[in-house]
Design a protein around this motif. Structure first.
Motif, PDB file in Angstrom:
ATOM      1  N   MET A   1       0.847  -1.159   0.000  1.00  0.00           N
ATOM      2  CA  MET A   1       0.000   0.000   0.000  1.00  0.00           C
ATOM      3  C   MET A   1       0.904   1.236   0.000  1.00  0.00           C
ATOM      4  SD  MET A   1      -1.552   2.397   2.094  1.00  0.00           S
ATOM      5  CE  MET A   1      -1.072   1.786   3.647  1.00  0.00           C
ATOM      6  N   TYR A   2       0.524   2.196  -0.854  1.00  0.00           N
ATOM      7  CA  TYR A   2       1.309   3.423  -1.011  1.00  0.00           C
ATOM      8  C   TYR A   2       0.440   4.607  -0.602  1.00  0.00           C
ATOM      9  CZ  TYR A   2       4.082   6.976  -3.553  1.00  0.00           C
ATOM     10  OH  TYR A   2       4.819   8.072  -3.915  1.00  0.00           O
ATOM     11  N   PRO A   3       0.620   5.107   0.642  1.00  0.00           N
ATOM     12  CA  PRO A   3      -0.217   6.202   1.125  1.00  0.00           C
ATOM     13  C   PRO A   3       0.365   7.575   0.826  1.00  0.00           C
ATOM     14  CG  PRO A   3       1.129   5.415   2.917  1.00  0.00           C
ATOM     15  CD  PRO A   3       1.488   4.578   1.692  1.00  0.00           C
ATOM     16  N   GLY A   4      -0.512   8.555   0.717  1.00  0.00           N
ATOM     17  CA  GLY A   4      -0.059   9.925   0.556  1.00  0.00           C
ATOM     18  C   GLY A   4      -1.225  10.870   0.381  1.00  0.00           C
ATOM     19  N   THR A   5      -0.912  12.142   0.434  1.00  0.00           N
ATOM     20  CA  THR A   5      -1.924  13.160   0.181  1.00  0.00           C
ATOM     21  C   THR A   5      -2.132  13.299  -1.326  1.00  0.00           C
ATOM     22  OG1 THR A   5      -1.123  14.300   2.148  1.00  0.00           O
ATOM     23  CG2 THR A   5      -2.615  15.521   0.736  1.00  0.00           C
ATOM     24  N   PHE A   6      -1.051  13.195  -2.074  1.00  0.00           N
ATOM     25  CA  PHE A   6      -1.089  13.233  -3.541  1.00  0.00           C
ATOM     26  C   PHE A   6      -1.835  14.463  -4.061  1.00  0.00           C
ATOM     27  CE2 PHE A   6      -1.061   8.585  -2.493  1.00  0.00           C
ATOM     28  CZ  PHE A   6       0.272   8.367  -2.785  1.00  0.00           C
ATOM     29  N   ASP A   7      -1.333  15.637  -3.669  1.00  0.00           N
ATOM     30  CA  ASP A   7      -1.963  16.892  -4.082  1.00  0.00           C
ATOM     31  C   ASP A   7      -0.939  17.799  -4.745  1.00  0.00           C
ATOM     32  OD1 ASP A   7      -3.988  18.848  -4.306  1.00  0.00           O
ATOM     33  OD2 ASP A   7      -3.248  19.830  -2.497  1.00  0.00           O
ATOM     34  N   PRO A   8      -0.627  17.557  -6.020  1.00  0.00           N
ATOM     35  CA  PRO A   8      -1.176  16.558  -6.936  1.00  0.00           C
ATOM     36  C   PRO A   8      -0.326  15.287  -6.975  1.00  0.00           C
ATOM     37  CG  PRO A   8       0.137  18.083  -8.194  1.00  0.00           C
ATOM     38  CD  PRO A   8       0.190  18.546  -6.737  1.00  0.00           C
ATOM     39  N   PHE A   9      -0.804  14.330  -7.733  1.00  0.00           N
ATOM     40  CA  PHE A   9      -0.094  13.085  -8.012  1.00  0.00           C
ATOM     41  C   PHE A   9       0.965  13.420  -9.060  1.00  0.00           C
ATOM     42  CE2 PHE A   9       0.153   8.779  -9.976  1.00  0.00           C
ATOM     43  CZ  PHE A   9       0.362   8.034  -8.838  1.00  0.00           C
ATOM     44  N   THR A  10       2.238  13.294  -8.693  1.00  0.00           N
ATOM     45  CA  THR A  10       3.342  13.747  -9.544  1.00  0.00           C
ATOM     46  C   THR A  10       3.971  12.600 -10.336  1.00  0.00           C
ATOM     47  OG1 THR A  10       5.046  13.355  -7.884  1.00  0.00           O
ATOM     48  CG2 THR A  10       3.901  15.503  -7.796  1.00  0.00           C
ATOM     49  N   PRO A  11       4.842  12.926 -11.288  1.00  0.00           N
ATOM     50  CA  PRO A  11       5.601  11.867 -11.971  1.00  0.00           C
ATOM     51  C   PRO A  11       6.426  11.020 -10.998  1.00  0.00           C
ATOM     52  CG  PRO A  11       5.706  13.876 -13.246  1.00  0.00           C
ATOM     53  CD  PRO A  11       5.046  14.233 -11.927  1.00  0.00           C
ATOM     54  N   GLY A  12       6.897  11.621  -9.906  1.00  0.00           N
ATOM     55  CA  GLY A  12       7.621  10.849  -8.894  1.00  0.00           C
ATOM     56  C   GLY A  12       6.723   9.821  -8.224  1.00  0.00           C
ATOM     57  N   HIS A  13       5.491  10.214  -7.898  1.00  0.00           N
ATOM     58  CA  HIS A  13       4.531   9.263  -7.317  1.00  0.00           C
ATOM     59  C   HIS A  13       4.261   8.129  -8.304  1.00  0.00           C
ATOM     60  CE1 HIS A  13       2.908  12.942  -4.965  1.00  0.00           C
ATOM     61  NE2 HIS A  13       3.675  12.231  -4.149  1.00  0.00           N
ATOM     62  N   ARG A  14       4.033   8.494  -9.543  1.00  0.00           N
ATOM     63  CA  ARG A  14       3.736   7.482 -10.575  1.00  0.00           C
ATOM     64  C   ARG A  14       4.896   6.495 -10.697  1.00  0.00           C
ATOM     65  NH1 ARG A  14       1.043   7.300 -16.177  1.00  0.00           N
ATOM     66  NH2 ARG A  14       2.455   5.921 -17.281  1.00  0.00           N
ATOM     67  N   ASP A  15       6.129   7.003 -10.638  1.00  0.00           N
ATOM     68  CA  ASP A  15       7.295   6.132 -10.734  1.00  0.00           C
ATOM     69  C   ASP A  15       7.350   5.155  -9.564  1.00  0.00           C
ATOM     70  OD1 ASP A  15       9.920   5.404 -11.974  1.00  0.00           O
ATOM     71  OD2 ASP A  15      10.630   6.086 -10.000  1.00  0.00           O
ATOM     72  N   VAL A  16       7.071   5.628  -8.351  1.00  0.00           N
ATOM     73  CA  VAL A  16       7.069   4.734  -7.182  1.00  0.00           C
ATOM     74  C   VAL A  16       6.006   3.649  -7.365  1.00  0.00           C
ATOM     75  CG1 VAL A  16       6.587   4.590  -4.700  1.00  0.00           C
ATOM     76  CG2 VAL A  16       8.046   6.422  -5.579  1.00  0.00           C
ATOM     77  N   VAL A  17       4.827   4.026  -7.830  1.00  0.00           N
ATOM     78  CA  VAL A  17       3.761   3.037  -8.053  1.00  0.00           C
ATOM     79  C   VAL A  17       4.188   2.034  -9.119  1.00  0.00           C
ATOM     80  CG1 VAL A  17       1.390   2.688  -8.861  1.00  0.00           C
ATOM     81  CG2 VAL A  17       1.913   4.589  -7.326  1.00  0.00           C
ATOM     82  N   ASP A  18       4.769   2.511 -10.193  1.00  0.00           N
ATOM     83  CA  ASP A  18       5.203   1.612 -11.267  1.00  0.00           C
ATOM     84  C   ASP A  18       6.224   0.605 -10.754  1.00  0.00           C
ATOM     85  OD1 ASP A  18       5.450   0.534 -13.852  1.00  0.00           O
ATOM     86  OD2 ASP A  18       6.984   1.992 -14.416  1.00  0.00           O
ATOM     87  N   ARG A  19       7.177   1.065  -9.978  1.00  0.00           N
ATOM     88  CA  ARG A  19       8.184   0.152  -9.434  1.00  0.00           C
ATOM     89  C   ARG A  19       7.570  -0.818  -8.422  1.00  0.00           C
ATOM     90  NH1 ARG A  19      12.260   4.734  -7.958  1.00  0.00           N
ATOM     91  NH2 ARG A  19      13.613   3.095  -7.158  1.00  0.00           N
ATOM     92  N   ALA A  20       6.660  -0.316  -7.592  1.00  0.00           N
ATOM     93  CA  ALA A  20       6.016  -1.175  -6.581  1.00  0.00           C
ATOM     94  C   ALA A  20       5.143  -2.239  -7.237  1.00  0.00           C
ATOM     95  CB  ALA A  20       5.187  -0.321  -5.629  1.00  0.00           C
ATOM     96  N   ARG A  21       4.416  -1.879  -8.290  1.00  0.00           N
ATOM     97  CA  ARG A  21       3.518  -2.849  -8.926  1.00  0.00           C
ATOM     98  C   ARG A  21       4.286  -3.998  -9.569  1.00  0.00           C
ATOM     99  NH1 ARG A  21       2.528  -2.988 -14.300  1.00  0.00           N
ATOM    100  NH2 ARG A  21       3.751  -1.533 -15.538  1.00  0.00           N
ATOM    101  N   ARG A  22       5.558  -3.778  -9.833  1.00  0.00           N
ATOM    102  CA  ARG A  22       6.410  -4.843 -10.382  1.00  0.00           C
ATOM    103  C   ARG A  22       6.937  -5.770  -9.271  1.00  0.00           C
ATOM    104  NH1 ARG A  22       7.786  -3.119 -15.722  1.00  0.00           N
ATOM    105  NH2 ARG A  22       7.095  -0.969 -16.038  1.00  0.00           N
ATOM    106  N   MET A  23       6.919  -5.271  -8.026  1.00  0.00           N
ATOM    107  CA  MET A  23       7.416  -6.056  -6.890  1.00  0.00           C
ATOM    108  C   MET A  23       6.325  -6.848  -6.185  1.00  0.00           C
ATOM    109  SD  MET A  23      10.137  -3.632  -4.912  1.00  0.00           S
ATOM    110  CE  MET A  23       9.586  -1.977  -5.281  1.00  0.00           C
ATOM    111  N   PHE A  24       5.074  -6.339  -6.249  1.00  0.00           N
ATOM    112  CA  PHE A  24       3.982  -6.930  -5.480  1.00  0.00           C
ATOM    113  C   PHE A  24       2.841  -7.352  -6.389  1.00  0.00           C
ATOM    114  CE2 PHE A  24       6.159  -3.985  -2.608  1.00  0.00           C
ATOM    115  CZ  PHE A  24       6.390  -4.798  -1.512  1.00  0.00           C
TER     116      PHE A  24
END
Length: 131
Positions: A1-24
């Motif tokens: 699970m990747y928590p945050g305020t995400f205001d806004p959702f940045t390219p850095g956030h997207r990169d973390v999600v992309d890397r995490a989705r490959r691990m889990f």
């Protein structure tokens, strides 16, 4: 699970999600409330916006809105790992304290370092550029 305020959702956030989705097998982006921040949109609106930004092929990524402690969401939904992106030593020190608390409460934190080209990216910087 990747928590945050995400205001806004940045390219850095997207990169973390992309890397995490490959691990889990499954990753949930948890759009949360932070009492220390005043987001520009409601939690539900930010969650809808993030959903619309995710590529169609990311079937193992879900988005949820939450008003409560992150560890409570983890317990209620069977999440074993909290993913946190860190850009620098300041982020790490702040996140380490939260990680230690969450570990005592039974949830492990995985730090994902920002890619060098995304280190300067923050939601605060993106909001300032939009103003």
């Amino acid at each position: 699970m990747y928590p945050g305020t995400f205001d806004p959702f940045t390219p850095g956030h997207r990169d973390v999600v992309d890397r995490a989705r490959r691990m889990f097998d499954q990753v949930t982006i948890l759009v949360a409330v932070n009492d220390g921040k005043r987001p520009s949109q409601t939690t539900a609106a930010r969650a809808r916006g993030i959903r619309s930004l995710l590529p169609a092929g990311w079937e193992n990524v879900a988005v949820a809105a939450w008003h409560g402690l992150t560890v409570d969401y983890c317990r209620a939904n069977g999440c074993r790992v909290i993913i946190r992106g860190v850009r620098n030593s300041t982020d790490y020190l702040r996140e380490h304290e939260l990680a230690a608390t969450n570990e005592v409460l039974g949830v492990t934190t995985l730090f994902v370092p920002a890619r060098p080209e995304l280190v300067a990216m923050s939601s605060t910087a993106v909001r300032a550029l939009r103003a």
